[in-house]
Design an enzyme around this catalytic site. Structure first.
Site, PDB file in Angstrom:
ATOM      1  N   CYS A 118     -23.063  -8.565 -38.369  1.00 25.92           N
ATOM      2  CA  CYS A 118     -24.142  -7.818 -37.557  1.00 25.92           C
ATOM      3  C   CYS A 118     -24.841  -8.875 -36.643  1.00 25.92           C
ATOM      4  CB  CYS A 118     -25.192  -6.785 -38.104  1.00 25.92           C
ATOM      5  SG  CYS A 118     -24.676  -5.668 -38.902  1.00 25.92           S
ATOM      6  N   SER A 138     -29.448   2.764 -38.483  1.00 29.11           N
ATOM      7  CA  SER A 138     -28.970   2.602 -37.168  1.00 29.11           C
ATOM      8  C   SER A 138     -27.759   3.558 -36.844  1.00 29.11           C
ATOM      9  CB  SER A 138     -28.596   1.190 -36.950  1.00 29.11           C
ATOM     10  OG  SER A 138     -27.713   0.794 -38.104  1.00 29.11           O
ATOM     11  N   HIS A 198     -26.066   0.512 -32.547  1.00 25.60           N
ATOM     12  CA  HIS A 198     -25.735  -0.857 -33.220  1.00 25.60           C
ATOM     13  C   HIS A 198     -24.259  -1.162 -33.097  1.00 25.60           C
ATOM     14  CE1 HIS A 198     -25.994  -4.354 -35.571  1.00 25.60           C
ATOM     15  NE2 HIS A 198     -26.044  -3.806 -36.671  1.00 25.60           N
ATOM     16  N   CYS A 235     -30.270  -9.089 -39.817  1.00 21.17           N
ATOM     17  CA  CYS A 235     -29.856  -8.860 -40.989  1.00 21.17           C
ATOM     18  C   CYS A 235     -28.522  -8.830 -40.967  1.00 21.17           C
ATOM     19  CB  CYS A 235     -30.657  -7.830 -41.838  1.00 21.17           C
ATOM     20  SG  CYS A 235     -30.270  -6.172 -41.064  1.00 21.17           S
TER      21      CYS A 235
END
Length: 397
Positions: free
Chosen positions: A91, A252, A353, A383
């Site tokens: 991510c 998300s 996301h 994260c």
């Protein structure tokens, strides 16, 4: 001393990452290429001056394979002399791309570089790159014999450890949508968005100008009606502290999107008529428990602020990726950050996301918030799968 500055950041609108999503008809190369074109046009940079295109992309198979950054740079019409590289830090991929770009500028390896990311989750779904194979190996399994867990289980474990209940997570999620809607209606975040003309089955084009994720009609009642998304008997037996409170509503959204940032050495930028918006001054990466997985933003933030010699109270704006509401709530409790300074324009719960590209969206919102409030320092942290995190400090100019 060389200083890395952000000239501008551009992103696509974010579309829901499923069939029929606003961008689901796009090819990821074209989606990213359009953002690169918009970045060059908006900044006025001579594309021949760009020394590299550093690109984040997590699922690098199928349409996203073979160094998608290079394909997109060529598709965007950049000179063939402009190289590219594609990286995967889960991510945090786009954030790592602009961290590497800024570090290269500071070190003298670059004077002008583009960093960004792309992910078409409607087209290239998560875990497709595993091809049904074990991607961990015998030695890894020897160290973690019970295996890792899905991120949703990690989010549940964080909620249990920090004593975060379902009501708090749903309230945070509602706030994310309300802030995102308010920022859009005020025109605050539109500066960063480059409209996309998405091809349709009939051969026509539909212009997409807004993020598809924010829900104007959601409420605490609607969020409370959603069932837990990750409930699992084996996980319940392994982790009896879990109370099953993570839902699709406080997590998300799966999303399509792309983003890009122009980063340059400050003197170079000024000589070439490029107006810097902020400087990227400090960086940190951290690892943490890969079972909890999403908690490394806490040590990464501490490491970053220690390196910069700043207390948490000196930071006027934070962007903390909303992988799950429990992650941000735990981070706020542990760091003592002022909730009013965190994700002021909404986060991934509302906006979505697209994993390889999200770092650019966080950066755009962080810059917008500092400029709107006259703040000086902003922190972005993300994260990442496997128990990792990035943290980056920017200073508004």
């Amino acid at each position: 001393m060389r200083r890395a500055v952000i000239v501008d950041v551009v992103r696509s609108p974010f579309g829901r990452g499923r069939a029929g999503g606003a961008l689901s008809s796009m090819h990821p190369v074209d989606l990213y290429a359009g953002v690169l074109q918009a970045l060059v046009e908006r900044t006025g940079v001579d594309p021949a001056l760009i020394e590299d295109v550093i690109t984040g992309c997590v699922i690098q198979v199928a349409e996203q394979s073979g160094n998608i950054g290079r394909q997109a740079a060529l598709a965007a019409g950049l000179p063939e002399s402009v190289p590219a590289v594609t990286l995967d830090r889960k991510c945090g991929s786009a954030q790592q791309a602009f961290d590497f770009a800024a570090q290269g500028v500071i070190a003298g390896a670059y004077d002008c570089v583009v960093a960004g990311g792309v992910e078409m989750m409607s087209l290239v779904p998560m875990r497709l790159n595993r091809m049904g194979k074990d991607n961990e190996g015998p030695l890894f399994h020897r160290r973690y014999p019970e295996g890792l867990v899905r991120q949703g289980i990690s989010a549940e474990l964080i909620a249990a450890r920090w004593g975060i209940d379902r009501e708090a997570m749903d309230a945070f999620a509602l706030g994310s949508h309300r802030r995102a809607v308010a920022a859009e209606e005020a025109g605050i975040v539109q500066r960063a968005i480059a409209p996309v003309d998405a091809p349709q089955p009939d051969g026509g084009l539909v212009r997409v100008e807004r993020d598809e994720g924010p829900r104007r009609d959601t409420s605490l009642e609607r969020l409370a009606s959603l069932k837990p998304a990750f409930e699992d008997e084996a996980a319940a037996a392994r982790f009896p502290s879990i109370r099953w409170s993570v839902t699709a509503g406080n997590s998300s959204q799966v999303t399509d999107g792309s983003s890009a940032v122009l980063i340059a050495e400050e003197g170079f930028a000024l000589r070439h008529g490029l107006k810097p918006r902020a400087a990227i001054t400090h960086f940190a990466v951290a690892g943490d428990d890969p079972i909890l997985m999403l908690t490394a933003i806490i040590p990464a933030t501490r490491k970053l602020l220690q390196r910069a010699g700043l207390g948490i109270e000196r930071i006027e704006a934070f962007e903390v990726n909303e992988a799950f509401a429990s992650v941000v709530l735990a981070w706020m409790r542990d760091t003592g950050a002022d909730p009013e300074r965190v994700n002021a324009y909404g986060g991934a719960i509302a906006l979505g996301h697209p994993v390889g590209a999200s770092g650019g969206r966080l950066l755009a919102n962080l810059l917008a918030r500092l400029e709107a409030t006259g703040g000086r320092y902003g922190v972005q942290t993300m994260c990442e799968s496997g128990g990792m995190a990035n943290a980056t400090l920017i200073e508004r100019l």
